[in-house]
Design a protein around this motif. Sequence first.
Motif, PDB file in Angstrom:
ATOM      1  N   SER A 150      -6.642  -7.464 -10.081  1.00 53.75           N
ATOM      2  CA  SER A 150      -5.669  -8.043  -9.134  1.00 53.75           C
ATOM      3  C   SER A 150      -4.641  -8.883  -9.873  1.00 53.75           C
ATOM      4  O   SER A 150      -3.445  -8.833  -9.576  1.00 53.75           O
ATOM      5  CB  SER A 150      -6.361  -8.953  -8.124  1.00 53.75           C
ATOM      6  N   LEU A 154      -0.648  -8.064 -10.453  1.00 48.37           N
ATOM      7  CA  LEU A 154       0.295  -9.111 -10.027  1.00 48.37           C
ATOM      8  C   LEU A 154       1.260  -9.487 -11.150  1.00 48.37           C
ATOM      9  O   LEU A 154       2.471  -9.536 -10.941  1.00 48.37           O
ATOM     10  CB  LEU A 154      -0.470 -10.354  -9.536  1.00 48.37           C
ATOM     11  N   HIS A 185      -5.553   0.406  -4.733  1.00 47.39           N
ATOM     12  CA  HIS A 185      -6.345  -0.783  -4.413  1.00 47.39           C
ATOM     13  C   HIS A 185      -5.500  -1.807  -3.646  1.00 47.39           C
ATOM     14  O   HIS A 185      -4.315  -1.974  -3.931  1.00 47.39           O
ATOM     15  CB  HIS A 185      -6.890  -1.405  -5.704  1.00 47.39           C
ATOM     16  N   SER A 186      -6.158  -2.491  -2.720  1.00 45.05           N
ATOM     17  CA  SER A 186      -5.467  -3.501  -1.903  1.00 45.05           C
ATOM     18  C   SER A 186      -4.856  -4.622  -2.744  1.00 45.05           C
ATOM     19  O   SER A 186      -4.023  -5.388  -2.252  1.00 45.05           O
ATOM     20  CB  SER A 186      -6.450  -4.100  -0.897  1.00 45.05           C
ATOM     21  N   GLN A 189      -1.109  -4.498  -2.604  1.00 45.06           N
ATOM     22  CA  GLN A 189      -0.528  -5.064  -1.381  1.00 45.06           C
ATOM     23  C   GLN A 189      -0.497  -6.591  -1.489  1.00 45.06           C
ATOM     24  O   GLN A 189       0.497  -7.237  -1.161  1.00 45.06           O
ATOM     25  CB  GLN A 189      -1.383  -4.641  -0.188  1.00 45.06           C
ATOM     26  N   LYS A 190      -1.581  -7.155  -1.996  1.00 46.95           N
ATOM     27  CA  LYS A 190      -1.655  -8.607  -2.143  1.00 46.95           C
ATOM     28  C   LYS A 190      -0.603  -9.104  -3.137  1.00 46.95           C
ATOM     29  O   LYS A 190       0.052 -10.122  -2.906  1.00 46.95           O
ATOM     30  CB  LYS A 190      -3.066  -8.993  -2.603  1.00 46.95           C
ATOM     31  N   GLN A 193       2.668  -9.218  -1.405  1.00 49.87           N
ATOM     32  CA  GLN A 193       2.748 -10.390  -0.526  1.00 49.87           C
ATOM     33  C   GLN A 193       3.067 -11.641  -1.338  1.00 49.87           C
ATOM     34  O   GLN A 193       3.922 -12.437  -0.970  1.00 49.87           O
ATOM     35  CB  GLN A 193       1.398 -10.617   0.189  1.00 49.87           C
ATOM     36  N   ILE A 194       2.354 -11.799  -2.445  1.00 48.85           N
ATOM     37  CA  ILE A 194       2.532 -12.997  -3.272  1.00 48.85           C
ATOM     38  C   ILE A 194       3.940 -13.042  -3.856  1.00 48.85           C
ATOM     39  O   ILE A 194       4.606 -14.077  -3.834  1.00 48.85           O
ATOM     40  CB  ILE A 194       1.479 -13.015  -4.403  1.00 48.85           C
ATOM     41  N   GLY A 195       4.398 -11.904  -4.350  1.00 48.89           N
ATOM     42  CA  GLY A 195       5.691 -11.854  -5.039  1.00 48.89           C
ATOM     43  C   GLY A 195       6.888 -11.804  -4.099  1.00 48.89           C
ATOM     44  O   GLY A 195       8.020 -11.707  -4.564  1.00 48.89           O
ATOM     45  N   GLY A 196       6.629 -11.860  -2.799  1.00 50.52           N
ATOM     46  CA  GLY A 196       7.736 -11.920  -1.857  1.00 50.52           C
ATOM     47  C   GLY A 196       8.447 -10.581  -1.645  1.00 50.52           C
ATOM     48  O   GLY A 196       9.586 -10.546  -1.186  1.00 50.52           O
ATOM     49  N   PRO A 199       7.685  -6.790   3.275  1.00 54.39           N
ATOM     50  CA  PRO A 199       6.568  -5.924   3.699  1.00 54.39           C
ATOM     51  C   PRO A 199       7.041  -4.505   4.052  1.00 54.39           C
ATOM     52  O   PRO A 199       6.316  -3.541   3.824  1.00 54.39           O
ATOM     53  CB  PRO A 199       6.018  -6.640   4.943  1.00 54.39           C
TER      54      PRO A 199
END
Lengths: 486, 486
Positions: A150, A154, A185-186, A189-190, A193-196, A199
């Motif tokens: 993850s 990221l 892998h999710s 997606q996370k 979300q974190i990196g702006g 969506p």
Amino acid sequence: MDAEQLRENAHKMVDFIADYYKSIENFPVLSQVQPGYLHNLIPDSAPHHPESLQNVLDGYIDIQEKILPGVTHWQSPNYFAYYPSNSSVAGFLGEMLSAGLNIVGFSWITSPAATELEMIVLDWLAKLLKLPEDFLSSGQGGGVIQGTASEAVLVVLLAARDKALKRVGKNSLEKLVVYASDQTHSALQKACQIGGIHPQNFRVLKTDSSTNYSLSPDSLAEAISRDLTIGLIPFFLCATVGTTSSTAVDPLLALGNIAKSNGMWFHVDAAYAGSACICPEYRQYIDGVEEADSFNMNAHKWFLTNFDCSALWVKDRNTLIQSLSTNPEFLKNKASQANMVVDYKDWQIPLGRRFRSLKLWMVLRLYGLENLQGYIRNHIQLAKHFEGLVAQDLRFEVVTPRIFSLVCFRLLPPHNDEDHGNKLNHKLLDDINSTGKIFISHTVLSGKYILRFAVGAPLTEWRHVNAAWEVMQDKASALLARLSIE
Amino acid sequence: MDAEQLRENAHKMVDFIADYYKSIENFPVLSQVQPGYLHNLIPDSAPHHPESLQNVLDGYIDIQEKILPGVTHWQSPNYFAYYPSNSSVAGFLGEMLSAGLNIVGFSWITSPAATELEMIVLDWLAKLLKLPEDFLSSGQGGGVIQGTASEAVLVVLLAARDKALKRVGKNSLEKLVVYASDQTHSALQKACQIGGIHPQNFRVLKTDSSTNYSLSPDSLAEAISRDLTIGLIPFFLCATVGTTSSTAVDPLLALGNIAKSNGMWFHVDAAYAGSACICPEYRQYIDGVEEADSFNMNAHKWFLTNFDCSALWVKDRNTLIQSLSTNPEFLKNKASQANMVVDYKDWQIPLGRRFRSLKLWMVLRLYGLENLQGYIRNHIQLAKHFEGLVAQDLRFEVVTPRIFSLVCFRLLPPHNDEDHGNKLNHKLLDDINSTGKIFISHTVLSGKYILRFAVGAPLTEWRHVNAAWEVMQDKASALLARLSIE
């Protein structure tokens, strides 16, 4: 910190842990406690006076009676859920040494050995995987140990984002588009979300059984072309070698070519299956990695290195550094200022970092390529054996072709009633796991509820696989018998 | 993983580590190797055949000869740099046990004990710190172990960002403004970079000696009001109790009131000084924490818990979960779906997580509040003693009032020549650290180069502080003598 007190008690702890491994098959694999179980076993507040070491450690009563019942035993030979998380003698010793030295290696100067050993062993591992030379530390690239896949996806997403924004202007964040398959892998997606990332700009491309759930280059090319037409900016593609649900392998070369021709960052997530690629016969699954900007495999999954140890390589380390570096006065030092060294703090999210290369170094030395290959091949043989067992029982089906050490299968729904089939397999999973004898997990593919049998725990032998299959057959028989009565 | 092989070799490792602590004073504290030193000591590639355990472990020749010279000894009693990173018998045992069980506790079901023990010990620690009840797990809040303070501030910044965007519309990212003093840890800047906060919207408010480098509520109020006037949206304030440079303490109550009246998230970073607040006489420094939305302290700094263990509490756990959760099919399970349990994967950046609560639990039990308070007080006494030594030598000055266990001081520049003073102290730092006898670090305050003497290593005693001061005096004398000749 008294050295003799450490010695005395750590010896006891060693015996406790060695005894744990000796008796590990006696525990239910999946913890059978109820939510909140621990609340009534432990006081409401910390003790004012110290407890004696004797109390807590001798006999390890509290750990035995309170903690172990709440542990799901990932190291059990009967653990077949999710993906494995390997422990080994070498990995454990490395973890111990790292905890003993207890350094915080954010910059080179804070322990040069931590940084330099990490560079060297990640070069070693890159060579075992036959990664392109661009990923080695001798050029513009290099490897780094992240905590998890993850974090790996990221940091490269952020590097790619900032690189793209530099090109197209920093007010274009909402135009940036990310591409991946619906099997990715999710964690991606996370990361978005974190990196702006907007969506609506996360393209989850559909896969199905026609490609064994791998991403079709055509569907990628189409999606990119649609986005370009409406003025969006494709900037990141994540492909997977060995997806979490079913070990699908995305075609790296074709996908990479598309990414490259569109100026996109191409990340390859081989968190699980990467380990297998140290065997010549499995290396083909990462053919095309030459096109990638970054590549990730988790040594803590299926490579005998205790959690956590996720190996990430990039071709251009400066992109990471540009995105993640800070340079506060209180961390400045001669070696860093002179640009003579790598400061891994600028390749990751946190500032502090443990000396994790020790355990990977020990694993590579104590087992050697030879044994590591044998280890992987043995698990794949076991999975193949299990696949054969399932295929022989006509009540079941193997759902996707087995490639590595995961078998996706299910109990066939009576009368082809798919809705019923999903409930049936869900019930079967619960029945199996509540025996405590084995632990498996599930996924859903094309709307079908699937059971996953992932071989990869270091202690798993043929007898465990055979016994696991018996548990599953028994539970299936009982379930089907109950159904026919109802 | 053979239990008897583990036992045999782990016992050897215990002795190696215990012996390391016994001889730790023999090593240069700051590693004296040159960049690239390890490259020539280690082969270019991993071995094909396994090396015998004997080879690598017996006598630990490679570790002794190749690794230890490149280690900067954070556990040395003569380590006074940055902030401490504590190791202890209890912390080490907890780390061992965690590595032995080697579970991956992302969801409750993957080891209920890991999640539940973490909730319980963070409640324990919250009570020792007399945090408001809202931070306890019994209400809407709760505690979680992050790897580092960097991750702690990142996750709350993301939670705050997404909460704000929900209110003002998700296309308003570029209007969001973050506030902190110029003494705030660089982790906040990094979190802003990661979270896509517009670089021009990161307000770094100036501090100076008039407030001992703490953030003035007036300057915060003014900055917010200016931003509101031009249509920006203040959403996040980070205050620090015990800044990295000089242990400045921001006035939480006044700052918190301003944040609250502007609907902002208020985060308190007490990474270092939080530990001291278990003593009633230091608890005052976090008065006003009632106003905070989140509070962070690093148990791995000055609380005898081996790295990494950063404790974060939030008042509203749902804000974290809304920002950081993903819910892939392959992780679904009954307990999670029924909302009966905490799944810490949704409170943090990574998916996987180690069983870190074990070590904190052991520290709290084996030492008890009593000993932990004594431990903190002893270090503060040592720092006070050092402050006295510096004050007696008229060639030096103590630059900021000592509050906890850090002393900020410098050699006074001859003839009040400040430019020269900075070079002089920089040179003095290098001279001191290159002795290998002690390791200290530096910062810059109001343009002045300052030396930092941070007491906090578990083995440090009065004699070490006295000896350290002698090294510094000697090096200062030599430096001044050289200057007067030149």
